[in-house]
Write a protein that holds these residues in place. Structure first.
Motif, PDB file in Angstrom:
ATOM      1  N   LYS A 194       0.821  -1.225   0.000  1.00 45.43           N
ATOM      2  CA  LYS A 194       0.000   0.000   0.000  1.00 45.43           C
ATOM      3  C   LYS A 194       0.848   1.266   0.000  1.00 45.43           C
ATOM      4  O   LYS A 194       0.337   2.345  -0.295  1.00 45.43           O
ATOM      5  N   ALA A 195       2.118   1.140   0.363  1.00 44.37           N
ATOM      6  CA  ALA A 195       2.996   2.312   0.432  1.00 44.37           C
ATOM      7  C   ALA A 195       4.423   1.898   0.127  1.00 44.37           C
ATOM      8  O   ALA A 195       4.805   0.734   0.292  1.00 44.37           O
ATOM      9  N   ALA A 196       5.204   2.867  -0.327  1.00 40.21           N
ATOM     10  CA  ALA A 196       6.637   2.660  -0.510  1.00 40.21           C
ATOM     11  C   ALA A 196       7.343   3.088   0.775  1.00 40.21           C
ATOM     12  O   ALA A 196       6.826   3.910   1.542  1.00 40.21           O
ATOM     13  N   PHE A 197       8.525   2.514   1.024  1.00 41.68           N
ATOM     14  CA  PHE A 197       9.284   2.832   2.226  1.00 41.68           C
ATOM     15  C   PHE A 197      10.712   3.235   1.874  1.00 41.68           C
ATOM     16  O   PHE A 197      11.289   2.737   0.898  1.00 41.68           O
ATOM     17  N   ILE A 198      11.258   4.133   2.673  1.00 42.56           N
ATOM     18  CA  ILE A 198      12.702   4.332   2.736  1.00 42.56           C
ATOM     19  C   ILE A 198      13.096   4.081   4.181  1.00 42.56           C
ATOM     20  O   ILE A 198      12.540   4.698   5.099  1.00 42.56           O
ATOM     21  N   LEU A 199      14.010   3.148   4.401  1.00 41.09           N
ATOM     22  CA  LEU A 199      14.494   2.849   5.738  1.00 41.09           C
ATOM     23  C   LEU A 199      15.976   3.184   5.805  1.00 41.09           C
ATOM     24  O   LEU A 199      16.751   2.733   4.953  1.00 41.09           O
ATOM     25  N   THR A 200      16.384   3.976   6.774  1.00 42.39           N
ATOM     26  CA  THR A 200      17.805   4.246   6.955  1.00 42.39           C
ATOM     27  C   THR A 200      18.270   3.546   8.226  1.00 42.39           C
ATOM     28  O   THR A 200      17.555   3.513   9.231  1.00 42.39           O
ATOM     29  N   SER A 201      19.456   2.968   8.156  1.00 44.45           N
ATOM     30  CA  SER A 201      19.967   2.230   9.304  1.00 44.45           C
ATOM     31  C   SER A 201      21.472   2.062   9.174  1.00 44.45           C
ATOM     32  O   SER A 201      22.007   2.014   8.064  1.00 44.45           O
ATOM     33  N   ASN A 202      22.146   1.953  10.295  1.00 51.40           N
ATOM     34  CA  ASN A 202      23.560   1.584  10.237  1.00 51.40           C
ATOM     35  C   ASN A 202      23.743   0.109  10.579  1.00 51.40           C
ATOM     36  O   ASN A 202      24.840  -0.363  10.820  1.00 51.40           O
ATOM     37  N   LYS A 203      22.607  -0.607  10.592  1.00 53.71           N
ATOM     38  CA  LYS A 203      22.618  -2.054  10.808  1.00 53.71           C
ATOM     39  C   LYS A 203      21.998  -2.737   9.598  1.00 53.71           C
ATOM     40  O   LYS A 203      20.976  -2.296   9.083  1.00 53.71           O
ATOM     41  N   GLY A 204      22.588  -3.835   9.164  1.00 59.52           N
ATOM     42  CA  GLY A 204      22.033  -4.587   8.045  1.00 59.52           C
ATOM     43  C   GLY A 204      20.817  -5.385   8.464  1.00 59.52           C
ATOM     44  O   GLY A 204      20.692  -5.762   9.640  1.00 59.52           O
ATOM     45  N   PRO A 205      19.879  -5.656   7.530  1.00 59.21           N
ATOM     46  CA  PRO A 205      18.699  -6.454   7.861  1.00 59.21           C
ATOM     47  C   PRO A 205      19.021  -7.788   8.526  1.00 59.21           C
ATOM     48  O   PRO A 205      18.230  -8.280   9.331  1.00 59.21           O
ATOM     49  N   SER A 206      20.187  -8.359   8.207  1.00 60.40           N
ATOM     50  CA  SER A 206      20.557  -9.634   8.819  1.00 60.40           C
ATOM     51  C   SER A 206      20.797  -9.491  10.322  1.00 60.40           C
ATOM     52  O   SER A 206      20.800 -10.484  11.054  1.00 60.40           O
ATOM     53  N   GLU A 207      20.967  -8.248  10.806  1.00 57.60           N
ATOM     54  CA  GLU A 207      21.195  -8.004  12.234  1.00 57.60           C
ATOM     55  C   GLU A 207      19.925  -7.600  12.979  1.00 57.60           C
ATOM     56  O   GLU A 207      19.938  -7.491  14.208  1.00 57.60           O
ATOM     57  N   TRP A 208      18.842  -7.352  12.245  1.00 59.11           N
ATOM     58  CA  TRP A 208      17.660  -6.792  12.879  1.00 59.11           C
ATOM     59  C   TRP A 208      17.041  -7.712  13.919  1.00 59.11           C
ATOM     60  O   TRP A 208      16.416  -7.257  14.874  1.00 59.11           O
ATOM     61  N   GLY A 209      17.207  -9.007  13.731  1.00 54.96           N
ATOM     62  CA  GLY A 209      16.634  -9.968  14.679  1.00 54.96           C
ATOM     63  C   GLY A 209      17.131  -9.758  16.093  1.00 54.96           C
ATOM     64  O   GLY A 209      16.395  -9.971  17.071  1.00 54.96           O
ATOM     65  N   LYS A 210      18.374  -9.316  16.237  1.00 52.25           N
ATOM     66  CA  LYS A 210      18.942  -9.088  17.572  1.00 52.25           C
ATOM     67  C   LYS A 210      18.244  -7.937  18.287  1.00 52.25           C
ATOM     68  O   LYS A 210      18.188  -7.906  19.510  1.00 52.25           O
ATOM     69  N   PHE A 211      17.711  -6.994  17.515  1.00 53.16           N
ATOM     70  CA  PHE A 211      17.077  -5.821  18.111  1.00 53.16           C
ATOM     71  C   PHE A 211      15.583  -6.035  18.357  1.00 53.16           C
ATOM     72  O   PHE A 211      15.005  -5.442  19.255  1.00 53.16           O
ATOM     73  N   LEU A 212      14.970  -6.894  17.543  1.00 54.76           N
ATOM     74  CA  LEU A 212      13.548  -7.187  17.731  1.00 54.76           C
ATOM     75  C   LEU A 212      13.325  -8.361  18.684  1.00 54.76           C
ATOM     76  O   LEU A 212      12.236  -8.538  19.222  1.00 54.76           O
ATOM     77  N   GLY A 213      14.361  -9.171  18.865  1.00 52.01           N
ATOM     78  CA  GLY A 213      14.287 -10.255  19.842  1.00 52.01           C
ATOM     79  C   GLY A 213      13.452 -11.444  19.428  1.00 52.01           C
ATOM     80  O   GLY A 213      13.213 -12.341  20.235  1.00 52.01           O
ATOM     81  N   ASP A 214      12.974 -11.493  18.203  1.00 48.27           N
ATOM     82  CA  ASP A 214      12.126 -12.586  17.739  1.00 48.27           C
ATOM     83  C   ASP A 214      12.483 -12.894  16.281  1.00 48.27           C
ATOM     84  O   ASP A 214      12.044 -12.194  15.373  1.00 48.27           O
TER      85      ASP A 214
END
Length: 257
Positions: A194-214
């Motif tokens: 339904k929408a386009a996104f721009i996400l900025t981060s200094n962490k790669g998506p492969s690391e996101w699990g550590k921050f979301l915990g699941d």
């Protein structure tokens, strides 16, 4: 039969041609001086109203976007980074990716200019008539947690979900609780396709699990965000997170140029 300016202006206001009502005396004087035909006069009158409405709409969209500051392409030095070249930037400027609900992930070190580029693209989109929302990850989490209780958060949330482009700055800057991770998943789930996104981060998506915990929830979020996506990064390891069936904006040749 002639009519006083005031009477014609009142009629314009009744028809909700407010800007034309104010400019009408000047338009009539120009018509007399330049000997406009009826066709030319009507064209100029309606064109003026349309330009005013477009300007007001753009100003409203800029206000709603809530950019932290005005950063444009004019002040962006593309030569200072290696993640994107002129050819790729021109593709992004065409904004077709917004219509296709793409996700741009800008995965650069702090201070590399990813926020500047995201805002410049956002302002360019607003100037092209798109509704855009800029929000940091921490602000988004606060809005998601309080939208049921405060009118300010509820209004901000509605503007975000109604946007054509949503820019989320500093994604995964910190660790989130289970409730927050679930709220973020529901947000992405509701806006998928339904929408386009721009996400900025200094962490790669492969690391996101550590921050979301699941890990399971993280995978579900990434499945939606990365389905149609382009990852702009200095890190060549980005290839390791490419999905087999992921649709990308840039072909291999253009990425290398």
């Amino acid at each position: 039969m002639s009519h006083p300016f005031e009477l014609l202006q009142d009629k314009c206001r009744t028809l909700r041609l407010a800007e034309t009502a104010k400019e009408l005396p000047n338009l009539l004087r120009k018509a007399e001086l330049k000997n406009w035909t009826y066709h030319e006069f009507v064209h100029e009158l309606l064109s003026y109203e349309m330009r005013c409405r477009e300007k007001k709409n753009s100003e409203r969209l800029m206000k709603w976007a809530e950019f932290p500051e005005k950063m444009t392409f004019e002040s962006y030095d593309i030569k200072e980074q290696s993640a994107i070249g002129e050819k790729q930037l021109n593709v992004l400027k065409e904004l077709n990716w917004i219509e296709e609900c793409f996700t741009l992930i800008m995965m650069w070190p702090t201070g590399a200019g990813k926020t500047h580029l995201s805002i410049a693209l956002g302002i360019h989109a607003v100037e092209s008539g798109y509704q855009v929302s800029f929000v940091s990850m921490s602000q988004l989490m606060y809005i998601l947690k309080t939208k049921e209780y405060t009118s300010k958060s509820r209004t901000r949330y509605k503007r975000i979900v109604d946007s054509d482009l949503i820019i989320i700055d500093d994604v995964m800057y910190m660790t989130y609780e289970a409730q927050e991770a679930n709220l973020f998943f529901q947000f992405i789930y509701d806006l998928y396709d339904k929408a386009a996104f721009i996400l900025t981060s200094n962490k790669g998506p492969s690391e996101w699990g550590k921050f979301l915990g699941d890990p399971t929830l993280t995978t579900a979020i990434l499945d939606r965000l990365l389905h149609r996506s382009e990852i702009l990064t200095f890190d060549k390891e980005a290839d390791s997170i490419r999905m087999k069936y992921r649709k990308a904006l840039f072909n291999e040749e253009s990425v290398e140029s």
